[in-house]
Design a protein around this motif. Structure first.
Motif, mmCIF file in Angstrom:
data_model
loop_
_atom_site.group_PDB
_atom_site.id
_atom_site.type_symbol
_atom_site.label_atom_id
_atom_site.label_comp_id
_atom_site.label_asym_id
_atom_site.label_seq_id
_atom_site.Cartn_x
_atom_site.Cartn_y
_atom_site.Cartn_z
ATOM 1 N N ASP A 791 0.753 -1.127 -0.050
ATOM 2 C CA ASP A 791 0.051 0.078 -0.006
ATOM 3 C C ASP A 791 0.902 1.253 0.181
ATOM 4 O O ASP A 791 0.442 2.446 -0.241
ATOM 5 C CB ASP A 791 -0.899 -0.158 1.353
ATOM 6 C CG ASP A 791 -1.779 -1.264 1.299
ATOM 7 O OD1 ASP A 791 -2.696 -1.337 0.585
ATOM 8 O OD2 ASP A 791 -1.214 -2.198 2.232
ATOM 9 N N CYS A 792 2.162 1.095 0.546
ATOM 10 C CA CYS A 792 2.776 2.362 0.638
ATOM 11 C C CYS A 792 4.459 2.210 0.543
ATOM 12 O O CYS A 792 4.809 1.019 0.746
ATOM 13 C CB CYS A 792 2.398 2.632 2.238
ATOM 14 S SG CYS A 792 3.527 3.813 2.900
ATOM 15 N N LEU A 793 4.951 3.304 0.243
ATOM 16 C CA LEU A 793 6.432 3.210 -0.123
ATOM 17 C C LEU A 793 6.967 4.438 0.888
ATOM 18 O O LEU A 793 6.645 5.302 0.681
ATOM 19 C CB LEU A 793 6.798 3.601 -1.540
ATOM 20 C CG LEU A 793 6.201 2.663 -2.537
ATOM 21 C CD1 LEU A 793 6.665 3.196 -4.002
ATOM 22 C CD2 LEU A 793 6.927 1.062 -2.461
ATOM 23 N N LYS A 794 7.980 3.708 1.494
ATOM 24 C CA LYS A 794 8.551 4.906 2.212
ATOM 25 C C LYS A 794 9.998 5.212 1.912
ATOM 26 O O LYS A 794 10.973 4.350 1.919
ATOM 27 C CB LYS A 794 8.574 4.533 3.778
ATOM 28 C CG LYS A 794 7.477 4.166 4.573
ATOM 29 C CD LYS A 794 7.602 3.916 5.916
ATOM 30 C CE LYS A 794 7.768 4.861 6.985
ATOM 31 N NZ LYS A 794 7.763 4.699 8.236
ATOM 32 N N ALA A 811 15.797 14.499 -8.548
ATOM 33 C CA ALA A 811 15.147 13.854 -9.535
ATOM 34 C C ALA A 811 14.818 12.340 -9.093
ATOM 35 O O ALA A 811 13.747 11.972 -9.546
ATOM 36 C CB ALA A 811 15.947 13.726 -10.851
ATOM 37 N N VAL A 812 15.835 11.594 -8.271
ATOM 38 C CA VAL A 812 15.351 10.533 -7.662
ATOM 39 C C VAL A 812 14.214 10.229 -6.830
ATOM 40 O O VAL A 812 13.408 9.571 -7.122
ATOM 41 C CB VAL A 812 16.484 10.181 -6.940
ATOM 42 C CG1 VAL A 812 16.286 8.563 -6.290
ATOM 43 C CG2 VAL A 812 17.964 9.839 -7.894
ATOM 44 N N VAL A 813 13.976 11.267 -6.070
ATOM 45 C CA VAL A 813 12.948 11.474 -5.011
ATOM 46 C C VAL A 813 11.710 11.706 -5.928
ATOM 47 O O VAL A 813 10.545 11.046 -5.612
ATOM 48 C CB VAL A 813 12.948 12.427 -3.884
ATOM 49 C CG1 VAL A 813 12.104 12.386 -2.881
ATOM 50 C CG2 VAL A 813 14.433 12.315 -3.186
ATOM 51 N N ARG A 814 11.805 12.570 -6.932
ATOM 52 C CA ARG A 814 10.576 12.952 -7.713
ATOM 53 C C ARG A 814 9.994 11.809 -8.464
ATOM 54 O O ARG A 814 8.966 11.270 -8.308
ATOM 55 C CB ARG A 814 10.957 13.996 -8.590
ATOM 56 C CG ARG A 814 9.871 14.914 -9.330
ATOM 57 C CD ARG A 814 10.163 15.601 -10.471
ATOM 58 N NE ARG A 814 11.025 16.607 -10.037
ATOM 59 C CZ ARG A 814 10.429 17.756 -9.352
ATOM 60 N NH1 ARG A 814 9.216 17.794 -9.194
ATOM 61 N NH2 ARG A 814 11.199 18.810 -9.025
ATOM 62 N N ALA A 817 8.211 9.597 -6.133
ATOM 63 C CA ALA A 817 6.849 9.686 -5.821
ATOM 64 C C ALA A 817 5.948 9.595 -6.830
ATOM 65 O O ALA A 817 4.848 9.292 -6.717
ATOM 66 C CB ALA A 817 6.962 11.397 -5.334
ATOM 67 N N LEU A 818 6.374 9.915 -8.182
ATOM 68 C CA LEU A 818 5.854 9.731 -9.421
ATOM 69 C C LEU A 818 5.122 8.339 -9.611
ATOM 70 O O LEU A 818 4.074 7.989 -9.657
ATOM 71 C CB LEU A 818 6.424 10.169 -10.640
ATOM 72 C CG LEU A 818 6.320 11.603 -10.877
ATOM 73 C CD1 LEU A 818 6.989 12.273 -11.912
ATOM 74 C CD2 LEU A 818 4.879 12.007 -11.260
ATOM 75 N N LEU A 819 6.257 7.615 -9.288
ATOM 76 C CA LEU A 819 6.167 5.954 -9.439
ATOM 77 C C LEU A 819 4.893 5.467 -8.431
ATOM 78 O O LEU A 819 4.043 4.817 -8.908
ATOM 79 C CB LEU A 819 7.391 5.381 -9.268
ATOM 80 C CG LEU A 819 7.316 3.908 -9.326
ATOM 81 C CD1 LEU A 819 7.145 3.167 -10.790
ATOM 82 C CD2 LEU A 819 8.499 3.209 -8.563
ATOM 83 N N GLY A 820 5.267 6.006 -7.123
ATOM 84 C CA GLY A 820 4.080 5.427 -6.319
ATOM 85 C C GLY A 820 2.755 5.972 -6.691
ATOM 86 O O GLY A 820 1.944 5.194 -6.414
ATOM 87 N N SER A 821 2.608 7.255 -7.163
ATOM 88 C CA SER A 821 1.260 7.628 -7.346
ATOM 89 C C SER A 821 0.730 6.930 -8.295
ATOM 90 O O SER A 821 -0.473 6.831 -8.696
ATOM 91 C CB SER A 821 1.040 9.122 -7.288
ATOM 92 O OG SER A 821 2.223 9.567 -8.450
ATOM 93 N N ALA A 822 1.724 6.730 -9.435
ATOM 94 C CA ALA A 822 1.060 6.120 -10.705
ATOM 95 C C ALA A 822 0.719 4.712 -10.477
ATOM 96 O O ALA A 822 -0.171 4.045 -11.004
ATOM 97 C CB ALA A 822 2.531 6.063 -11.706
ATOM 98 N N VAL A 827 2.932 7.418 -0.698
ATOM 99 C CA VAL A 827 4.243 7.648 -0.626
ATOM 100 C C VAL A 827 4.432 8.474 0.619
ATOM 101 O O VAL A 827 4.090 9.399 0.856
ATOM 102 C CB VAL A 827 4.795 8.217 -1.769
ATOM 103 C CG1 VAL A 827 6.264 8.811 -1.766
ATOM 104 C CG2 VAL A 827 4.696 7.642 -3.000
ATOM 105 N N VAL A 828 5.565 8.023 1.557
ATOM 106 C CA VAL A 828 5.709 8.650 2.669
ATOM 107 C C VAL A 828 7.416 8.940 2.509
ATOM 108 O O VAL A 828 8.143 8.215 2.479
ATOM 109 C CB VAL A 828 5.700 7.825 3.932
ATOM 110 C CG1 VAL A 828 5.830 8.741 5.131
ATOM 111 C CG2 VAL A 828 4.337 7.145 3.833
#
Ligand code: C2E
Ligand code: CA
Ligand code: CA
Length: 891
Positions: A791-794, A811-814, A817-822, A827-828
């Motif tokens: 359910d969640c990526l930290k 860019a890595v964090v972004r 975050a994008l991958l998680g929402s996709a 994303v935490v």
């Protein structure tokens, strides 16, 4: 003259003849017709069978006749002498006494059974002086003594004197008649007397001999023979004649000078006889020595001949044994040249005899064993040993090695001039193979075929010994432990664990240098012994090679498994004297490597001892702390980055050590893991956290949506009962499953994904949420991420902390975050420490976050006090229009 003066007698004289006859007939005795004790048998018969069982009728008649006639002669002689005066009687008595005495002490002639005595001289003297009656009594006395001395049979003891009485009575009477006639004719001189005496003595001899030899002849039913006179007794007659001469000469001297001269003769004769006796004994002794000598040399010659015969026989036996022996045999020259080889040896080596003869035996021995053989041959040649026994390998013509037990010793062949060596070789290949396989079993690990702990310790103690003698003969020992072996074993099963170990051992072997030895000490513990170590750097290079090799994924039971190795290294330069110390220190260094974050190596130094001791102490303390409930839980709020409102908490375990104070989970969790305390620790945190959240939720409707994140370890997800344990915690606390989130680090999840998947599915079905912790540090592939029940990526703290460094890091964090929402995951962001980080994360669309900026982990009571306020006025300014500087961290 003295010899002539002595009268010769023989042991074969009449008295002795009967005793010898008795000896001859003793076996078989004449059967007694009736029992001796039978009363119906007349006493004469009984006496006969008791005294003379070997006498037949004629012999018996003859015996009695002689005895009776002899007795008559004795009686007549006594009667004749009865009228003589006293002095004459005295002379007769003295003469008889001397004759009898002489009979007691005969002088035995060497190399004959005969002896002589002076007695005859005195008997003949009495004959001349006092007539046949006196001579008869003297002869009876002398012969009687002799018979008594030499025979045990009364037949002989009685017959001999009777025979003497008859012979002397008869021949003596004839002599006196002749002498009377000669005197009547005026012939009365010494010469005529000597002649008459000689004739008489011959008559006496013939008479007594015939009387005696008649007994055995009659017993054998034979007629007496004239030859009996000559035979063995012949020369006794000559002795009698000599005695007669001496007696005549003494008699004539007596007639001229009187009786005194005769008395003087007695001691003279006695002395002469004693001298003769002594002389003969000397001769006899010398003869005995000579005979013994010649017998000895005869014996020696016989022995030598026998020896030669035996040698020849033994040579034949040897050659037959050599040829037909079932074990290989060869005669070798001292330098090892084969002089002769038997068929068994040819078979053993697969070579014909002529291919072997002339070659050195060493040539058929394989190189490794040749030196030992050369050494032993050298010692035998130098006569330092008589022989030796060795086990060595020969080379068969096919090239195959043949194990043999070789026994070599000196050999000198009968007749051969120089000694050589005899070699016996027995094929022991089968035995050695069996021994080798037993040895292999005893010293190798059955699973990986690597040397086991026992073998390793042997190698190591040899290395320690060598290094002690020569420190330049250096070594290094590495202790290797696989960081996830227990997990693999628990989650994928033992056979998968075994497959893993086999592959690991293969990779280790491939990484080694030529002289290195790798062993499996047990479980997932491996050790490497690096021999002939030139430089410490070589050991570090090997450790690196092994770690690289371990990092490549393993395919185990259809699963891709990753592992890493923690390696502890120690060096002989530390001056070890004991192999156990070496292993202990390498083990200690390995723990240091593990403690320093795994997948690395550590070199042992003395300070590690205290580190290990400390670690052991902490392990005990931690166990007690768990038992006695001295652990606690801190809660770090998870906030909504847009509103700043608390959405939930992460439960973090805390341990305040009574002496050392607060210890970081990063320090004590690995200890708990090693000590097998992890499951109990997780349960403790899980129950505390669930209870605490349910308490908080009950504070009011505003709190009802709060969530709780709980971390679980690799051990927990490998444990099949995790679902049950989680369920129990939820039920006990009265929590709704959806408010609980289980965090797993990416590394743990990926290393045992296959095993963990079903369980994750079950937790999901239960309604529990799942989060990947420390996301970005592991090796999750995108394909996995999309299908995982997560359910969640930290996002790991390390990414967040680098956000401000530059565009690349951001860019890595972004992208995460994008991958998680996709993928539809929450994303935490972890470890938000600055307002700038917070701002960037908000912009990236990161919904939730944790960090010291927002709130530090805190005990439940503290949070309870502040919770209402946070919910009413969020700790963070609203997203838009707010500035990082005005933000109020929750602490
Ligand atoms: P984690 O799961 O990533 O937990 C977050 C860690 O980051 C916590 O350290 C927390 O105090 C720390 N942290 C939070 N915000 C910040 C920040 O802004 N800056 C910095 N520098 N650190 C921050 P903690 O409590 O020392 O825990 C360390 C690790 O120990 C945890 O990392 C987790 O992996 C493990 N852990 C803690 N408690 C448990 C537990 O109950 N069970 C298990 N299995 N693991 C636990
Ligand atoms: Ca965590
Ligand atoms: Ca984390």
């Amino acid at each position: 003259m003295t010899m002539a003066a002595a009268a010769f007698k023989s042991e074969g004289r009449p008295a002795d003849i009967t005793s010898r006859l008795k000896e001859e007939v003793r076996v078989p005795p004449e059967p007694s017709p009736t029992p001796a004790g039978d009363a119906r048998v007349p006493w004469t018969r009984r006496l006969h069978s008791a005294l003379m069982p070997d006498y037949n009728r004629q012999a018996t008649v003859y015996w009695w006749s002689v005895v009776v006639a002899g007795a008559a002669v004795i009686v007549a002689s006594v009667a004749m002498l009865a009228r003589e005066p006293g002095p004459i009687w005295l002379q007769i008595a003295v003469g008889m006494a001397i004759a009898m005495l002489a009979g007691v002490f005969p002088v035995r002639v060497p190399q004959s059974k005969n002896s002589f005595a002076a007695g005859e001289i005195f008997i003949f003297l009495l004959l001349l002086m006092h007539g046949p009656a006196a001579a008869t009594l003297a002869a009876v006395g002398e012969v009687g003594v002799g018979a008594y001395r030499t025979s045990k049979r009364w037949t002989s003891r009685i017959f001999s004197p009777a025979m003497a009485a008859l012979a002397m009575g008869g021949s003596g009477t004839l002599l006196h008649a002749a002498l009377g006639r000669l005197a009547a004719h005026g012939i009365d001189n010494v010469g005529s007397t000597v002649l008459a005496m000689m004739v008489f003595s011959l008559a006496y001899f013939v008479g007594s001999t015939l009387l005696v030899t008649a007994v055995p002849r009659l017993k054998r039913n034979e007629r007496p023979q004239l030859s009996d006179l000559f035979g063995v007794f012949g020369w006794v007659g000559v002795a009698y004649a000599g005695s007669a001469c001496v007696a005549t000469l003494l008699y004539s001297t007596y007639r001229q000078t009187g009786f005194g001269v005769l008395m003087a003769m007695v001691p003279l004769l006695a002395m002469m006889l004693a001298t003769l006796h002594y002389f003969f004994r000397q001769q006899e002794a010398a003869e005995a020595v000579r005979r013994a000598g010649s017998e000895a040399s005869e014996r020696e010659a016989e022995l030598a001949a026998r020896h030669v015969r035996e040698l020849e026989a033994s040579e034949r036996r040897f050659h037959s044994a050599f040829t037909h022996a079932s074990i290989g045999m060869a005669l070798l020259a001292f330098e090892g040249h084969i002089l002769q080889a038997n068929p068994a040896l040819c078979d053993l080596l697969g070579l014909p005899a002529d291919a072997l003869v002339g070659r050195r035996f060493q040539e058929v021995v394989i190189d490794e064993d040749r030196r030992g053989l050369e050494e032993q041959l050298g010692l035998v040649s130098a006569h330092e040993f008589e022989g030796f026994a060795l086990e060595l390998r020969c080379r068969h013509r096919s090239g195959e090695p043949v194990w043999v037990a070789a026994h070599c010793s000196f050999f000198s062949e009968p007749g051969a001039s120089s000694p050589c060596l005899i070699l016996q070789v027995q094929d022991i290949t089968a035995r050695r193979r069996a021994e080798d396989s037993l040895h292999h079993i005893a010293f190798h690990d059955a699973l990986t075929e690597l040397p086991n702990r026992r073998r390793f310790q042997e190698y190591l103690s040899q290395a320690v010994q060598r290094a002690m003698q020569d420190p330049s003969d250096a070594f290094a020992v590495m202790f290797i432990d696989f960081d996830r072996f227990k997990l693999i074993n628990d989650s994928l099963g033992h056979s998968a664990g075994d497959q893993f170990l086999v592959q690991v051992s293969q990779r280790l072997r491939e990484s080694l240098r030529e002289h290195d030895i790798v062993a499996r000490l047990g479980g997932d513990e491996f050790a490497v012994l690096m021999l002939r170590l030139g430089h410490a750097q070589d050991a570090v290079a090997l450790a690196d090679r092994m770690m690289v090799a371990m990092r490549r994924p393993f395919l185990v039971a259809g699963n891709e498994v990753t592992t890493s190795a923690s390696i502890g290294i120690t060096f002989s330069a530390l001056g070890y004297t004991n192999p156990d110390d070496v292993l202990r220190d390498a083990d200690t260094a390995m723990y240091k490597a593990k403690g320093a974050g795994k997948a690395r190596y550590a070199v042992f130094d003395a300070s590690l001892h205290t580190e290990v001791a400390n670690r052991l102490r902490l392990e005990g303390d931690l166990r007690r702390a768990i038992d006695e409930g001295h652990l606690s839980v801190a809660y770090q709020p998870v906030c909504d980055l847009a509103t700043g409102m608390i959405s939930g908490f992460e439960a973090l375990v805390r341990w305040r050590h009574p002496k050392d104070g607060a210890i970081s989970p990063m320090d004590f969790l690995p200890i708990a893991e090693e000590a097998g305390l992890m499951l109990r620790l997780t349960d403790f945190v899980l129950h505390c956290a669930c209870r605490q959240l349910s308490e908080w939720q009950r504070l009011g409707p505003a709190y009802a949506g709060l969530t709780m994140n709980v971390n679980v370890s690799g051990h927990d997800i490998a444990h099949p009962a995790l679902v049950a344990r989680v369920t129990r915690a939820i039920i006990e606390s009265g929590l709704q499953a959806r408010h609980l989130c289980i965090e797993l680090t990416e590394n743990i999840l990926m290393s045992r994904l296959e095993g963990a998947l079903p369980m994750l599915g079950e937790l999901r079905r239960l309604g529990v949420q799942l989060a990947i912790d420390d996301f970005g540090t592991g090796y999750s592939s995108l394909s996995h991420l999309s299908t995982l029940p997560i359910d969640c990526l930290k996002i790991d703290r390390s990414f967040v902390s680098r956000l401000e460094r530059g565009a690349n890091e951001a860019a890595v964090v972004r992208s995460i975050a994008l991958l998680g929402s996709a993928l539809g995951k929450t994303v935490v962001a972890e470890g938000i420490e600055t307002a700038a980080q917070l701002e960037q994360l908000r912009e990236m669309g990161c919904r939730l976050g944790q960090g010291f900026l927002l709130a530090r982990p805190a005990p439940a009571e503290e949070l309870t006090k502040r919770l209402g306020a946070y919910l009413v006025s969020p700790p963070l300014p609203p997203h838009r229009g707010s500035t990082a500087a005005s933000a109020q961290p929750l602490q």
